[in-house]
Enzyme design. Sequence first.
Site, PDB file in Angstrom:
ATOM      1  CB  VAL A   8      -7.643  -2.050  -2.190  1.00 60.18           C
ATOM      2  CG1 VAL A   8      -6.263  -2.660  -2.350  1.00 60.18           C
ATOM      3  CG2 VAL A   8      -8.158  -1.528  -3.511  1.00 60.18           C
ATOM      4  CB  SER A   9     -11.069  -0.860   1.968  1.00 63.90           C
ATOM      5  OG  SER A   9     -10.809  -2.073   2.629  1.00 63.90           O
ATOM      6  CB  THR A  10     -10.856   3.387  -0.544  1.00 61.17           C
ATOM      7  OG1 THR A  10      -9.429   3.520  -0.488  1.00 61.17           O
ATOM      8  CG2 THR A  10     -11.423   3.247   0.859  1.00 61.17           C
TER       9      THR A  10
END
Length: 184
Positions: A8-10
């Site tokens: 996931v990006s964050t």
Amino acid sequence: MHIGYVRVSTEQQHTERQEILLEDVDKLFIDRCSGKNTNRPELNKMLSFVRSGDVVIVESISRFARSTRDLLHLIDILTKKDVNFVSMKESLDTSTPSGKFMLTVFGALAELERETILLRQREGVAIAKSKGLYKGRKKMINSEFDRIFTQWTEGKITATQAMRKLSWSKSTFYRRVKERKETQ
């Protein structure tokens, strides 16, 4: 061995959707960072961990790589280790000739999607700027700057030490120094 990779990006995003799809893997590696490059801690651990005969399974190509170049580079690493790659969303399996071909096509589509998102973002920022609604990123504020700036100007610490104490990059540090000198 079946190895799962989730990204996931964050830190605020959730991995559960991907983890549920990969619940039958033997080992799972989870990154919480951008996929814009391959310098990701868990990805690197996974690449070191895999052995000949293993299968790396991901929910989708976009979770594994964001550019065709990175995707093909990662697949090359796996191939040299005699490791197959499976993407569940795209029904892709590199153990087959058609899977290898489709990998290149889907990789190009993932890169196109990423570039389209960035283009829309730039267009939105330009519109907001033209309306005076966008002021740019918020300044990094550090209450210690005045004290550390004084130490640096007096020669008590080096610029590198000042940057380290402030946890700022070189460009941020010198930008703030310039701003400070202009207001003096």
